[in-house]
Write an enzyme that holds these catalytic residues in place. Structure first.
Site, PDB file in Angstrom:
ATOM      1  N   ASN A  75       0.810  -1.229   0.000  1.00 24.51           N
ATOM      2  CA  ASN A  75       0.000   0.000   0.000  1.00 24.51           C
ATOM      3  C   ASN A  75       0.837   1.271   0.000  1.00 24.51           C
ATOM      4  O   ASN A  75       0.334   2.359   0.271  1.00 24.51           O
ATOM      5  CB  ASN A  75      -0.998   0.004   1.171  1.00 24.51           C
ATOM      6  CG  ASN A  75      -0.283   0.044   2.511  1.00 24.51           C
ATOM      7  OD1 ASN A  75       0.942  -0.097   2.569  1.00 24.51           O
ATOM      8  ND2 ASN A  75      -1.032   0.240   3.577  1.00 24.51           N
ATOM      9  N   ASP A 100       3.146   2.518   1.945  1.00 24.49           N
ATOM     10  CA  ASP A 100       3.561   3.274   3.138  1.00 24.49           C
ATOM     11  C   ASP A 100       5.009   2.961   3.546  1.00 24.49           C
ATOM     12  O   ASP A 100       5.476   3.437   4.580  1.00 24.49           O
ATOM     13  CB  ASP A 100       2.591   3.026   4.313  1.00 24.49           C
ATOM     14  CG  ASP A 100       2.609   1.585   4.790  1.00 24.49           C
ATOM     15  OD1 ASP A 100       3.315   0.748   4.172  1.00 24.49           O
ATOM     16  OD2 ASP A 100       1.923   1.280   5.788  1.00 24.49           O
ATOM     17  N   ASP A 153       3.724  -5.746   4.530  1.00 24.70           N
ATOM     18  CA  ASP A 153       2.427  -6.028   5.144  1.00 24.70           C
ATOM     19  C   ASP A 153       1.928  -7.439   4.842  1.00 24.70           C
ATOM     20  O   ASP A 153       2.534  -8.172   4.056  1.00 24.70           O
ATOM     21  CB  ASP A 153       1.399  -4.967   4.713  1.00 24.70           C
ATOM     22  CG  ASP A 153       1.508  -4.620   3.240  1.00 24.70           C
ATOM     23  OD1 ASP A 153       1.517  -5.558   2.436  1.00 24.70           O
ATOM     24  OD2 ASP A 153       1.619  -3.406   2.899  1.00 24.70           O
ATOM     25  N   ASP A 161       5.962 -15.479  16.065  1.00 19.86           N
ATOM     26  CA  ASP A 161       6.914 -15.231  17.133  1.00 19.86           C
ATOM     27  C   ASP A 161       6.138 -15.140  18.443  1.00 19.86           C
ATOM     28  O   ASP A 161       5.019 -14.620  18.468  1.00 19.86           O
ATOM     29  CB  ASP A 161       7.631 -13.897  16.880  1.00 19.86           C
ATOM     30  CG  ASP A 161       9.133 -14.021  17.027  1.00 19.86           C
ATOM     31  OD1 ASP A 161       9.569 -14.293  18.156  1.00 19.86           O
ATOM     32  OD2 ASP A 161       9.844 -13.855  16.019  1.00 19.86           O
ATOM     33  N   ASP A 186      10.787 -16.469  21.661  1.00 19.92           N
ATOM     34  CA  ASP A 186      11.810 -15.441  21.799  1.00 19.92           C
ATOM     35  C   ASP A 186      12.487 -15.444  23.172  1.00 19.92           C
ATOM     36  O   ASP A 186      11.797 -15.492  24.202  1.00 19.92           O
ATOM     37  CB  ASP A 186      11.107 -14.081  21.590  1.00 19.92           C
ATOM     38  CG  ASP A 186      12.068 -12.928  21.522  1.00 19.92           C
ATOM     39  OD1 ASP A 186      12.792 -12.840  20.529  1.00 19.92           O
ATOM     40  OD2 ASP A 186      12.080 -12.108  22.467  1.00 19.92           O
ATOM     41  N   GLU A 199      14.437 -19.818  20.818  1.00 20.43           N
ATOM     42  CA  GLU A 199      15.712 -19.098  20.803  1.00 20.43           C
ATOM     43  C   GLU A 199      16.320 -19.244  22.192  1.00 20.43           C
ATOM     44  O   GLU A 199      15.812 -18.651  23.147  1.00 20.43           O
ATOM     45  CB  GLU A 199      15.477 -17.623  20.483  1.00 20.43           C
ATOM     46  CG  GLU A 199      16.767 -16.832  20.404  1.00 20.43           C
ATOM     47  CD  GLU A 199      16.570 -15.323  20.535  1.00 20.43           C
ATOM     48  OE1 GLU A 199      17.333 -14.589  19.910  1.00 20.43           O
ATOM     49  OE2 GLU A 199      15.668 -14.881  21.276  1.00 20.43           O
ATOM     50  N   HIS A 201      17.072 -12.347  11.516  1.00 27.28           N
ATOM     51  CA  HIS A 201      16.880 -10.896  11.624  1.00 27.28           C
ATOM     52  C   HIS A 201      17.783 -10.237  12.663  1.00 27.28           C
ATOM     53  O   HIS A 201      17.766  -9.018  12.799  1.00 27.28           O
ATOM     54  CB  HIS A 201      15.407 -10.613  11.959  1.00 27.28           C
ATOM     55  CG  HIS A 201      15.065 -11.089  13.350  1.00 27.28           C
ATOM     56  ND1 HIS A 201      15.065 -12.429  13.685  1.00 27.28           N
ATOM     57  CD2 HIS A 201      14.761 -10.423  14.474  1.00 27.28           C
ATOM     58  CE1 HIS A 201      14.772 -12.544  14.961  1.00 27.28           C
ATOM     59  NE2 HIS A 201      14.580 -11.348  15.473  1.00 27.28           N
ATOM     60  N   ASP A 202      18.508 -11.032  13.424  1.00 22.62           N
ATOM     61  CA  ASP A 202      19.418 -10.483  14.435  1.00 22.62           C
ATOM     62  C   ASP A 202      20.884 -10.600  14.025  1.00 22.62           C
ATOM     63  O   ASP A 202      21.774 -10.220  14.793  1.00 22.62           O
ATOM     64  CB  ASP A 202      19.279 -11.251  15.763  1.00 22.62           C
ATOM     65  CG  ASP A 202      17.942 -11.030  16.437  1.00 22.62           C
ATOM     66  OD1 ASP A 202      17.347  -9.946  16.250  1.00 22.62           O
ATOM     67  OD2 ASP A 202      17.489 -11.939  17.157  1.00 22.62           O
TER      68      ASP A 202
HETATM   69  C1  GLC Z   1      15.288 -11.861  20.439  1.00 22.48           C
HETATM   70  C2  GLC Z   1      14.869 -11.333  19.087  1.00 22.48           C
HETATM   71  C3  GLC Z   1      15.432  -9.954  18.925  1.00 22.48           C
HETATM   72  C4  GLC Z   1      14.877  -9.075  19.999  1.00 22.48           C
HETATM   73  C5  GLC Z   1      15.092  -9.673  21.399  1.00 22.48           C
HETATM   74  C6  GLC Z   1      14.208  -9.027  22.399  1.00 22.48           C
HETATM   75  O1  GLC Z   1      16.643 -12.027  20.552  1.00 22.48           O
HETATM   76  O2  GLC Z   1      15.250 -12.222  18.084  1.00 22.48           O
HETATM   77  O3  GLC Z   1      15.167  -9.418  17.661  1.00 22.48           O
HETATM   78  O4  GLC Z   1      15.481  -7.823  19.952  1.00 22.48           O
HETATM   79  O5  GLC Z   1      14.792 -11.043  21.447  1.00 22.48           O
HETATM   80  O6  GLC Z   1      12.878  -9.412  22.209  1.00 22.48           O
HETATM   81 CA    CA Z   2       2.442  -1.412   3.771  1.00 25.59          CA
END
Ligand code: GLC
Ligand code: CA
Length: 561
Positions: free
Chosen positions: A23, A25, A29, A98, A199, A256, A328-329
Site C-alpha cells: 500500500n 507506506d 504487510d 513469534d 523469543d 531461541e 533478523h538479528d
Molecule cells: C530476540 C529477538 C530480537 C529481539 C530480542 C528481544 O533475541 O530475536 O530481535 O530484539 O529477542 O525481544
Molecule cells: Ca504497507
C-alpha cells in the site's frame, strides 16, 4: 528416534516489515506476504515463521508487544491474518508466529496499570523492586545497553528490563501472569496457528536475589546474562508452559535459547523436551565479543567448521535442532561466513548446500535464497536498530573513531538482514512504491528475485533444487534422519560430511579454499546428486574427487573400497 511430522520440513523466516509493501507506506504487510505464498511454495517451503506482527510501538521492531491479541495496523488486519492462515493451509503450508513472553511493551495495558498503582496487583506482573541506598537494586547492564533497572516515577522503586527500557520483563513467578499468557497462546493455537518461534525464553527465570556481579565494562555494570546463568529452575516454567499450551495442541515450537547450562540440551530437545527444537547458534556465537561488537573475534574457516561438526555430533544424541545461516538479528551469512573471494553465486550456493543438508530443520531467512548480502552503511543515522546504536556508542566509548565504529557496525549490524527484500530491478527493488522504512541495499539491480527467476544458473534456482533434493522421496529419509559424520576434517579448506542410514550414504563436500583440492574417496560414486559447478558430468568411475575453489558436490556413495 520416533518420527514426527515436522522432522522433514523446510522453514522460512519472514521479517514482515521488510518483505513486501502493497500500500505504499514503506512498510511490508500481510497482503505482501499473501501475494508471495506461491513464490515460497515454489522454493519448497513448508513452515513459515513470521517475526512479530502484533500491535507494538516498534521500539524493538515488534519485539515489544502492546497487545498480544491484535495485529499491528502497519501490517494489516486480523481478517487478513485469518486469510493468510487459510491460504497457507490450501497450499499445505504451516504458519508459526513469534512468541515474545519474556517481556512486553511499556505501552501494554498491564504495565500501564502497574505504573498507575505501583503497589497494586499489576505491579506484580513485573519486577518492581526497591533501590539500594539511592542506587538501582543491582548492577546489571541490559542487552541493549544501560542499566536493567529503570526508576518508577513517584516511588523509590525500579522496574526490571533485560532489553530496552520500553520492554519491561514479565514476572513468571506470578501464577496469574502465567495464566494470562497461556490463555493468549491457546487462543492463537485454537485459531489454527501451527506453533511458535519462542523469543529469548531462557531469560524468564531470574535469580530473585538479583546479586551484584563483578563489573565487566567501563560503565561499572555487569552483563545481565550473568544473572540468567546464576538462576536455577527455568525447566519448571518451561514444562508448565508446555503442558498448559503447546502439548494440548501438538504445536510445533522452535526456541531461541542462549546461555543454556551444560548438560541441559536433552531437556530442551529430546522427544519429551521443553520444545520441538531450538536453533543452533553455535557458529554465530563464535563472534561474540567480550565487550561488544567492537572486540568481536575474527572467525577462521577451521574454527567455524569444527564448531558445526561438534554441534551436529552432540545434537544427534538427543534430537534435532534448527539450522540457520542468518536471521533478523544477524548479519548476512554470505558476508560473514565466506571469505571475500567466495562472495559469489558459486560461494553462496556452496554455503547454502553445506547448511541445508545438515541434520536438523533448515530455516531459510528471507533473501538468503537469492544470496542477499550486508549493505554498505555510511553513517550511524542510516541505521534504525536499537542494538546497533548502542554498539556504536560502546565502540566509541572504548576509544574507536567514528569511522572505526561504523566499520564495526557495518560488519555486525542487525539491520544488514533487515533491509528490504529485493524483488526486482525497479525503484526500491520492487519492495515499495513509497519510501522504504529502511534503505534498500545498493546491490539490488544485481541481486533480485526477478532476475534470478529468469536465470537457470541463479542462486534462487539452485536453492529450489537443493530444497527439492532434501525433500525428494528417494533422499528424504537420509537427509532427515541420516546420521551426521564428518569427513576430510584434516584438509585445510574442505567442509565435508556424510549422512548415513541403513541403506544409503551421501557425501556433501565443499571446498572453501582459493585453490582446487583433490580428495581420495573411500567409496565408489553412485550418483552425483547436486553440484554448483556442473559436476553432474564428473567421471563416476574415478575415486579422486576434484573440487575447484568454492565448489560443492553432493554425491551418493556406492561400495566402500
Ligand atoms: C530476540 C529477538 C530480537 C529481539 C530480542 C528481544 O533475541 O530475536 O530481535 O530484539 O529477542 O525481544
Ligand atoms: Ca504497507
Amino acid at each position: 528416534m520416533n518420527k514426527n511430522w515436522w522432522h522433514d520440513k523446510v522453514a522460512y523466516q519472514i521479517y514482515p516489515k521488510s518483505f513486501l509493501d502493497t500500500n505504499g507506506d514503506g512498510i511490508g504487510d500481510l497482503r505482501g506476504i499473501l501475494s508471495k505464498l506461491d513464490y515460497l511454495k515454489a522454493l519448497g517451503i513448508d513452515i513459515i515463521w513470521l517475526s512479530p506482527i502484533y500491535k507494538s510501538p516498534f521500539v524493538d521492531q515488534g519485539y515489544d508487544i502492546s497487545d498480544y491479541y491484535a495485529i499491528a495496523e502497519e501490517f494489516g488486519t486480523m481478517e487478513e491474518f485469518d486469510e493468510l492462515l487459510a491460504e497457507a493451509k490450501k497450499r499445505d503450508m504451516y504458519i508459526i508466529m513469534d512468541l515474545v513472553i519474556n517481556h512486553c511493551s511499556d505501552k501494554h495495558e498491564w504495565f500501564q496499570k502497574a505504573l498507575a498503582e505501583p503497589d497494586g496487583e499489576y505491579a506484580d506482573y513485573f519486577y518492581f523492586r526497591q533501590g539500594k541506598s539511592g542506587n538501582p537494586p543491582s548492577n546489571y547492564r541490559s542487552y541493549f545497553g544501560g542499566s536493567c533497572w529503570e526508576p518508577v516515577a513517584g516511588t523509590d522503586k525500579y522496574y526490571f528490563h533485560m532489553f530496552a527500557k520500553e520492554q519491561p520483563d514479565l514476572n513468571w513467578e506470578n501464577p496469574r501472569l502465567r495464566q494470562e499468557l497461556y490463555q493468549m497462546i491457546n487462543w492463537w493455537l485454537e485459531k489454527g496457528l501451527t506453533g511458535f518461534r519462542i523469543d529469548a525464553i531462557i531469560n524468564i527465570k531470574k535469580n530473585l536475589d538479583f546479586p551484584d556481579f563483578e563489573p565487566d565494562g567501563p560503565d561499572g555494570l555487569a552483563g545481565c546474562w550473568k544473572m540468567v546463568e546464576s538462576a536455577e529452575g527455568v525447566g519448571e516454567f518451561l514444562e508448565d508452559l508446555k503442558q498448559n499450551t503447546f502439548q494440548k495442541h501438538n504445536a510445533f515450537t522452535v526456541a531461541e535459547v542462549f546461555n543454556m547450562k551444560d548438560g541441559e540440551l536433552a531437556d530442551f530437545i529430546e522427544e519429551n523436551g521443553h520444545f520441538s527444537t531450538i536453533f543452533d547458534f553455535s557458529a554465530h556465537c563464535l563472534s561474540d565479543g567480550e565487550h561488544g561488537w567492537y572486540d568481536a573475534p575474527a572467525v577462521s574457516f577451521q574454527k567455524w567448521r569444527d564448531t558445526i561438526i561438534h554441534a551436529q555430533l552432540d545434537i544427534q544424541k538427543y534430537g534435532m535442532e534448527a539450522n540457520i545461516i542468518e536471521n533478523h538479528d544477524e548479519p548476512r551469512g554470505v558476508s560473514r561466513f565466506l571469505p571475500e573471494y567466495a562472495r559469489t553465486p558459486a560461494g553462496t550456493k556452496m554455503l547454502g548446500t553445506v547448511n541445508i543438508l545438515l541434520r536438523g530443520i533448515p530455516f531459510i531467512y528471507q533473501g538468503q535464497e537469492i544470496g542477499m548480502q550486508n549493505a554498505v552503511w555510511n553513517s550511524i543515522e542510516e541505521y534504525d536498530d536499537i542494538s546497533t546504536k548502542d554498539q556504536y556508542h560502546i565502540a566509541r566509548d572504548a576509544g574507536l573513531s567514528d569511522a572505526e565504529a561504523l566499520t564495526v557496525c557495518s560488519r555486525m549490524s542487525r539491520d544488514n538482514a533487515r533491509t528490504p527484500m529485493q524483488w526486482n530491478s525497479q525503484k526500491n527493488a520492487g519492495f515499495t512504491t513509497g519510501t522504504p522504512w529502511l534503505k534498500v541495499n545498493g546491490n539490488y539491480k544485481e541481486i533480485n528475485v526477478e532476475r534470478q527467476e529468469k536465470d537457470e544458473a541463479s542462486v534462487l534456482h539452485y536453492y529450489q533444487r537443493l530444497v527439492a533434493l532434501r525433500k525428494s522421496p528417494a533422499y528424504k529419509e537420509v537427509f532427515t534422519y541420516g546420521t551426521f559424520s564428518p569427513a576430510f576434517e584434516h584438509t585445510e579448506t574442505v567442509m565435508a560430511y556424510y549422512r548415513t542410514t541403513a541403506d544409503k550414504k551421501v557425501l556433501v563436500a565443499a571446498n572453501f579454499g582459493r585453490e582446487a583440492v583433490e580428495l581420495t574417496l573411500a567409496h565408489d560414486i553412485c550418483h552425483i546428486l547436486l553440484s554448483n559447478m556442473g559436476a553432474e558430468e564428473t567421471d563416476t568411475s574415478s575415486h579422486m574427487l576434484r573440487l575447484e575453489s568454492c565448489e560443492v558436490i553432493v554425491l551418493e556413495c556406492g561400495q566402500p573400497l
